[in-house]
Design a protein around this motif. Structure first.
Motif, short mmCIF file in Angstrom:
data_model
loop_
_atom_site.label_atom_id
_atom_site.label_comp_id
_atom_site.label_asym_id
_atom_site.label_seq_id
_atom_site.Cartn_x
_atom_site.Cartn_y
_atom_site.Cartn_z
N ALA A 56 0.81 -1.21 0.00
CA ALA A 56 0.00 0.00 0.00
C ALA A 56 0.85 1.27 0.00
CB ALA A 56 -0.93 0.00 1.22
N LEU A 57 2.05 1.19 0.56
CA LEU A 57 2.90 2.37 0.65
C LEU A 57 3.47 2.80 -0.69
CD1 LEU A 57 4.88 1.62 3.95
CD2 LEU A 57 2.81 2.98 3.66
N GLY B 44 1.73 3.21 -3.39
CA GLY B 44 0.75 4.07 -4.05
C GLY B 44 0.46 3.67 -5.49
N ASP C 289 -0.12 3.41 6.00
CA ASP C 289 -0.41 4.20 4.80
C ASP C 289 -1.16 5.48 5.16
OD1 ASP C 289 -0.83 5.08 2.25
OD2 ASP C 289 -2.40 3.64 1.77
#
Length: 473
Positions: free
Chosen positions: A390-391, A393, A420
């Motif tokens: 998730a980090l 993007g 996040d």
């Protein structure tokens, strides 16, 4: 979680409110009245509190006949404090009248009301009076304009003070209302929504998602009739929330439902995991094995990442920690053969779930993608799940698109969702590939995984409370 998106949404509401109030003031269509100003996030909390109260009220037992007398006694007891409090109310009324006073002299008044005046202060006041008498008309007009600006910003500065805001997100003191009802027009939202779109893109939200959110918000806002400033905040909140709700709610069956369906047919659910190195794919497999083991199922893991150094040892470590069987071959052996053997083992032993680990590879590597297609042909998985970080993007969204084009994935698991702050991948990835997010990784432990729920995600995006993650059991 998702602090960046929360700020962008709340700023959009504030800017629209300022835009309409400034226009109304120019039209002499504005007045301030007593009331309570609600913050952007307070509308979500009020809805939740209303639902909780209704649920509590429905569980209340009927009151006994003796209770009214006790209530009367309690009322008598609190009547005296009310009488004593009257001087305080009068004092607060005087303070309020003082706030409303405006003029040139108030600009030179000390901010500390308790400070005593000295002879030097009297001399200064006399000097100031002499200077004011000589002020040209142009400067006097300039001062009047400045006073108007101060008056216009009085409400905003007061409500931005944290001391005036309650725990419910309410600011005491007053709200603006319009003498004549205002209607939100396209000109009011055009610049504001353009800024929102740019901010969403900076927050790693995919272009098509940012555009969709902005268009939906515009459609929901334009034409709304406004009577009070609180109405602007509420309409903006609802427009943003409804727009995001459409984006993040991608229909699809949960893995648990699919296990039950396959189990009814006497077959195991076969799940193949894909993604690039470093996203937490192998650790996620260990978490899912632990998750379903605690639900009463018996998983088996296939170590089909046979080329990366240490890959077999890594997945074996996780399998041993959670206590599930692992099927593995020698390093460098055929990954498809390992997956096939794991499926056959599950069928023979009556196990309900097969989790296939595959080699992490870049989505641009054609040869390795072809090898993954072979694993899919041989093992015939019921689910192909992309595991993304998730980090990262927009990178996670682009990776998912490539994997989906190559082997047609069925769902997504996002790792590190708890860290996040931007929320770009969580908001975009499902909508872009039209496949549901199935799980979220929310920590480093084996229990730190939860089934994705769109309502939960929506509450995270539209709540300013520091909520503890409630992991699915």
């Amino acid at each position: 979680m998702f602090d960046s998106l929360k700020k962008k949404f709340s700023r959009t509401s504030e800017k629209l409110e300022e835009e309409l109030i400034e226009e109304a003031e120019k039209e002499d269509n504005l007045k301030e009245e007593e009331g309570t100003r609600f913050s952007f996030f307070s509308f979500g909390r009020k809805k939740e509190q209303k639902e909780e109260k209704e649920e509590e009220d429905s569980n209340l037992l009927p009151e006994s006949a003796d209770e009214p007398e006790e209530v009367e006694d309690s009322v008598d007891e609190i009547e005296t404090p009310e009488v004593e409090a009257e001087p305080v109310e009068e004092e607060s009324e005087e303070e309020k009248q003082e706030e409303k006073k405006s003029g040139f002299w108030s600009r030179f008044r000390s901010s500390d009301d308790s400070k005593e005046e000295t002879p030097e202060d009297d001399d200064q006041d006399e000097n100031i009076a002499e200077e004011v008498a000589e002020v040209p008309d142009e400067i006097e007009e300039e001062e009047v304009e400045e006073e108007k600006e101060e008056k216009k910003s009085h409400f905003w500065s007061r409500n931005k003070d944290k001391k005036d805001i309650s725990a419910d997100g309410e600011a005491k003191g007053g709200i603006f209302s319009f003498v004549r009802e205002k209607t939100i027009q396209e000109k009011h939202v055009e610049d504001i929504l353009f800024e929102l779109e740019m901010e969403l893109l900076q927050g790693d939200v995919a272009m098509e998602v940012a555009t969709e959110v902005v268009e939906n918000v515009k459609d929901n806002l334009v034409g709304k009739k406004i009577k009070r400033s609180n109405d602007i905040t509420e309409y903006t909140y609802n427009a943003l929330r409804d727009s995001v709700a459409e984006i993040i709610d991608i229909p699809g069956k949960s893995m648990t439902e699919m296990i039950e369906e396959k189990n009814a047919q006497g077959e195991p659910l076969v799940v193949m995991f894909v993604g690039i190195n470093g996203t937490g794919k192998t650790t996620t497999i260990g978490k899912l094995a632990n998750y379903y083991l605690k639900k009463g199922y018996t998983p088996v893991i296939a170590a089909s990442d046979t080329f990366r150094a240490g890959a077999i040892e890594q997945v074996t470590y996780h399998a041993d920690n959670v206590g599930v069987k692992i099927i593995k071959h020698q390093k460098g052996s055929d990954p498809a053969a390992v997956a096939f053997d794991a499926v056959e083992h599950a069928k023979a032993q009556g196990k309900e779930l097969v989790l296939i680990d595959t080699a992490g590879r870049m989505q641009t590597n054609t040869n390795l993608m072809d090898e993954m297609k072979k694993i899919k042909r041989v093992s015939k998985p019921d689910l192909v799940i992309f595991v993304g970080d998730a980090l990262t993007g927009n990178d996670a969204t682009e990776q998912a698109k490539k994997f989906n084009d190559a082997i047609d994935i069925d769902g997504v698991i996002l790792t590190k969702a708890d860290a996040d702050s931007k929320g770009g991948a969580s908001l975009s990835i499902g909508y872009v590939i039209k496949k549901p997010i199935m799980f979220l990784g929310v920590g480093q432990g084996y229990d730190d995984i939860m089934e994705y729920d769109a309502d939960w995600m929506l509450n995270q995006l539209f709540s300013d409370d520091e909520e503890v993650l409630e992991l699915a059991e």
